[in-house]
Design a protein around this motif. Structure first.
Motif, PDB file in Angstrom:
ATOM      1  N   SER A  78       0.827  -1.210   0.000  1.00  0.00           N
ATOM      2  CA  SER A  78       0.000   0.000   0.000  1.00  0.00           C
ATOM      3  C   SER A  78       0.860   1.259   0.000  1.00  0.00           C
ATOM      4  N   SER A  79       1.982   1.214   0.712  1.00  0.00           N
ATOM      5  CA  SER A  79       2.885   2.361   0.736  1.00  0.00           C
ATOM      6  C   SER A  79       3.497   2.602  -0.644  1.00  0.00           C
ATOM      7  N   GLY A  80       3.831   1.505  -1.335  1.00  0.00           N
ATOM      8  CA  GLY A  80       4.462   1.637  -2.644  1.00  0.00           C
ATOM      9  C   GLY A  80       3.519   2.125  -3.723  1.00  0.00           C
ATOM     10  N   ILE A  81       2.267   1.635  -3.704  1.00  0.00           N
ATOM     11  CA  ILE A  81       1.326   2.017  -4.763  1.00  0.00           C
ATOM     12  C   ILE A  81       0.410   3.166  -4.346  1.00  0.00           C
ATOM     13  N   ARG A  82       0.465   3.540  -3.058  1.00  0.00           N
ATOM     14  CA  ARG A  82      -0.323   4.639  -2.487  1.00  0.00           C
ATOM     15  C   ARG A  82      -1.830   4.407  -2.598  1.00  0.00           C
ATOM     16  N   ILE A  83      -2.224   3.137  -2.438  1.00  0.00           N
ATOM     17  CA  ILE A  83      -3.630   2.749  -2.390  1.00  0.00           C
ATOM     18  C   ILE A  83      -3.764   1.670  -1.319  1.00  0.00           C
ATOM     19  N   GLU A 107     -19.818 -15.573  -0.229  1.00  0.00           N
ATOM     20  CA  GLU A 107     -19.414 -14.185  -0.046  1.00  0.00           C
ATOM     21  C   GLU A 107     -17.898 -14.043  -0.015  1.00  0.00           C
ATOM     22  N   ALA A 108     -17.434 -12.880  -0.419  1.00  0.00           N
ATOM     23  CA  ALA A 108     -16.034 -12.514  -0.246  1.00  0.00           C
ATOM     24  C   ALA A 108     -15.922 -11.731   1.056  1.00  0.00           C
ATOM     25  N   VAL A 109     -14.960 -12.099   1.879  1.00  0.00           N
ATOM     26  CA  VAL A 109     -14.794 -11.485   3.198  1.00  0.00           C
ATOM     27  C   VAL A 109     -13.433 -10.797   3.262  1.00  0.00           C
ATOM     28  N   THR A 110     -13.423  -9.535   3.634  1.00  0.00           N
ATOM     29  CA  THR A 110     -12.176  -8.795   3.805  1.00  0.00           C
ATOM     30  C   THR A 110     -11.623  -9.061   5.195  1.00  0.00           C
ATOM     31  N   LEU A 111     -10.413  -9.619   5.253  1.00  0.00           N
ATOM     32  CA  LEU A 111      -9.791  -9.939   6.534  1.00  0.00           C
ATOM     33  C   LEU A 111      -8.976  -8.782   7.087  1.00  0.00           C
ATOM     34  N   TYR A 112      -8.321  -8.051   6.201  1.00  0.00           N
ATOM     35  CA  TYR A 112      -7.415  -6.996   6.668  1.00  0.00           C
ATOM     36  C   TYR A 112      -7.211  -5.986   5.544  1.00  0.00           C
ATOM     37  N   SER A 113      -7.136  -4.710   5.922  1.00  0.00           N
ATOM     38  CA  SER A 113      -6.852  -3.648   4.956  1.00  0.00           C
ATOM     39  C   SER A 113      -5.712  -2.783   5.473  1.00  0.00           C
ATOM     40  N   ALA A 114      -4.692  -2.627   4.656  1.00  0.00           N
ATOM     41  CA  ALA A 114      -3.526  -1.815   5.003  1.00  0.00           C
ATOM     42  C   ALA A 114      -3.614  -0.486   4.265  1.00  0.00           C
ATOM     43  N   ARG A 115      -3.784   0.596   5.020  1.00  0.00           N
ATOM     44  CA  ARG A 115      -3.918   1.905   4.402  1.00  0.00           C
ATOM     45  C   ARG A 115      -2.548   2.507   4.110  1.00  0.00           C
ATOM     46  N   PRO A 116      -2.456   3.287   3.040  1.00  0.00           N
ATOM     47  CA  PRO A 116      -1.178   3.936   2.727  1.00  0.00           C
ATOM     48  C   PRO A 116      -0.950   5.117   3.667  1.00  0.00           C
ATOM     49  N   PRO A 117       0.283   5.562   3.810  1.00  0.00           N
ATOM     50  CA  PRO A 117       0.560   6.694   4.711  1.00  0.00           C
ATOM     51  C   PRO A 117       0.029   8.017   4.189  1.00  0.00           C
ATOM     52  N   SER A 118      -0.330   8.077   2.904  1.00  0.00           N
ATOM     53  CA  SER A 118      -0.852   9.322   2.339  1.00  0.00           C
ATOM     54  C   SER A 118      -1.834   8.997   1.229  1.00  0.00           C
ATOM     55  N   ILE A 173       0.554  -0.938 -11.194  1.00  0.00           N
ATOM     56  CA  ILE A 173       0.548  -1.522  -9.843  1.00  0.00           C
ATOM     57  C   ILE A 173       0.372  -3.035  -9.835  1.00  0.00           C
ATOM     58  N   HIS A 174      -0.121  -3.585 -10.945  1.00  0.00           N
ATOM     59  CA  HIS A 174      -0.370  -5.021 -10.980  1.00  0.00           C
ATOM     60  C   HIS A 174       0.871  -5.857 -10.674  1.00  0.00           C
ATOM     61  N   PRO A 175       2.057  -5.554 -11.228  1.00  0.00           N
ATOM     62  CA  PRO A 175       3.239  -6.359 -10.904  1.00  0.00           C
ATOM     63  C   PRO A 175       3.569  -6.358  -9.414  1.00  0.00           C
ATOM     64  N   ALA A 176       3.408  -5.215  -8.746  1.00  0.00           N
ATOM     65  CA  ALA A 176       3.683  -5.147  -7.312  1.00  0.00           C
ATOM     66  C   ALA A 176       2.690  -5.997  -6.519  1.00  0.00           C
ATOM     67  N   MET A 177       1.441  -6.045  -6.970  1.00  0.00           N
ATOM     68  CA  MET A 177       0.444  -6.884  -6.304  1.00  0.00           C
ATOM     69  C   MET A 177       0.786  -8.358  -6.453  1.00  0.00           C
ATOM     70  N   ARG A 178       1.210  -8.750  -7.646  1.00  0.00           N
ATOM     71  CA  ARG A 178       1.596 -10.140  -7.872  1.00  0.00           C
ATOM     72  C   ARG A 178       2.814 -10.516  -7.016  1.00  0.00           C
ATOM     73  N   GLN A 179       3.758  -9.597  -6.907  1.00  0.00           N
ATOM     74  CA  GLN A 179       4.947  -9.862  -6.111  1.00  0.00           C
ATOM     75  C   GLN A 179       4.573 -10.045  -4.639  1.00  0.00           C
ATOM     76  N   THR A 180       3.670  -9.220  -4.143  1.00  0.00           N
ATOM     77  CA  THR A 180       3.223  -9.347  -2.754  1.00  0.00           C
ATOM     78  C   THR A 180       2.481 -10.661  -2.543  1.00  0.00           C
ATOM     79  N   ALA A 181       1.679 -11.062  -3.527  1.00  0.00           N
ATOM     80  CA  ALA A 181       0.972 -12.342  -3.430  1.00  0.00           C
ATOM     81  C   ALA A 181       1.958 -13.494  -3.301  1.00  0.00           C
ATOM     82  N   GLU A 182       3.076 -13.420  -4.002  1.00  0.00           N
ATOM     83  CA  GLU A 182       4.104 -14.450  -3.894  1.00  0.00           C
ATOM     84  C   GLU A 182       4.700 -14.473  -2.486  1.00  0.00           C
TER      85      GLU A 182
END
Length: 249
Positions: free
Chosen positions: A99-104, A115-126, A217-226
């Motif tokens: 979230s810090s890297g992509i600012r979302i 249903e899809a359930v959200t377990l955790y959300s990490a907010r960006p610093p800005s 941002i998609h590549p960063a999301m895939r990297q985090t998933a790994e």
């Protein structure tokens, strides 16, 4: 074949048949008759009836009326443990890094029932806004995170027919949903066995989360998933179901 080998093979076959009967209920929010269960599980009616009775004793199925069955509270309890099979404390630093890297805001989600359930959300610093937070629960067809889990699952899933653009999601590597001026994308999170256990999703106003930003941002999301492969469960729920079946069949 020895007696021990024959017993083991018979026991394994019973478990496999019981699992087939359980999966015949997948995606259904109403009861099914024995003949319907048998047809979906590709088993004789008499065999299906015997297995269903055993599953009722184990609370994995429940009787409804004279000859219909629905999912039992035992299987519901097991399904609800899916969220607890993910180490949120271990996942959180990776999500905050994303979230810090992509600012979302970056969120982690799983599926419970339909249903899809959200377990955790990490907010960006800005640059945070309320549009970046997904709802706690959402229908699969309305959730990019839910769609990612279903679309990238290796086992055939009846819920796929209700989801949009499954093949497109597989080709591009992420799912997309848009509603009310907000766009969301999500990538699957696999365990070390290659099974989908969760998904990472981000969302923002569509004017900001446009195709150009998605590509960035998609590549960063895939990297985090790994990076999350080591913090998601590896078949624990399925293992628990197998054990319950063995104890009741």
């Amino acid at each position: 074949m020895t007696g021990t080998e024959q017993t083991g093979r018979t026991g394994s076959q019973s478990v496999e048949r019981a699992i087939a009967v359980l999966y015949a209920m997948e995606g259904e929010d109403h009861s099914l008759s024995i003949s319907e269960l048998a047809g979906r599980a590709a088993l004789p009616v008499s065999t299906t009836h015997r297995i269903a009775q055993a599953l009722v004793r184990g609370r994995l199925l429940a009787r409804e009326g004279a000859s219909s069955y629905r999912i039992g509270d035992g299987i519901t309890a097991l399904a609800q443990t899916a969220a607890r099979q993910i180490n949120i404390e271990a996942a959180a630093p990776h999500l905050h890094g994303l979230s810090s890297g992509i600012r979302i805001t970056a969120s982690l989600g799983v599926i419970e029932h339909s249903e899809a359930v959200t377990l955790y959300s990490a907010r960006p610093p800005s640059m945070f806004c309320g549009h970046q937070l997904p709802t706690r629960r959402a229908k699969l067809e309305d959730s990019a995170m839910g769609q990612a889990i279903v679309a990238f699952g290796q086992r055939r899933d009846r819920r796929i027919s209700a989801l949009p653009d499954v093949q497109a999601a597989r080709r591009r590597g992420y799912s997309v949903s848009s509603a009310d001026g907000v766009t969301a994308i999500a990538v699957p999170v696999f365990d070390s066995d290659g099974q989908v256990r969760a998904s990472i999703g981000v969302q923002a106003r569509s004017v900001r989360l446009n195709p150009q930003l998605i590509n960035q941002i998609h590549p960063a999301m895939r990297q985090t998933a790994e990076l999350l492969r080591g913090v998601v469960a590896e078949g624990q729920v399925r293992s628990n179901i197998d054990q319950l079946i063995r104890a009741t069949i």
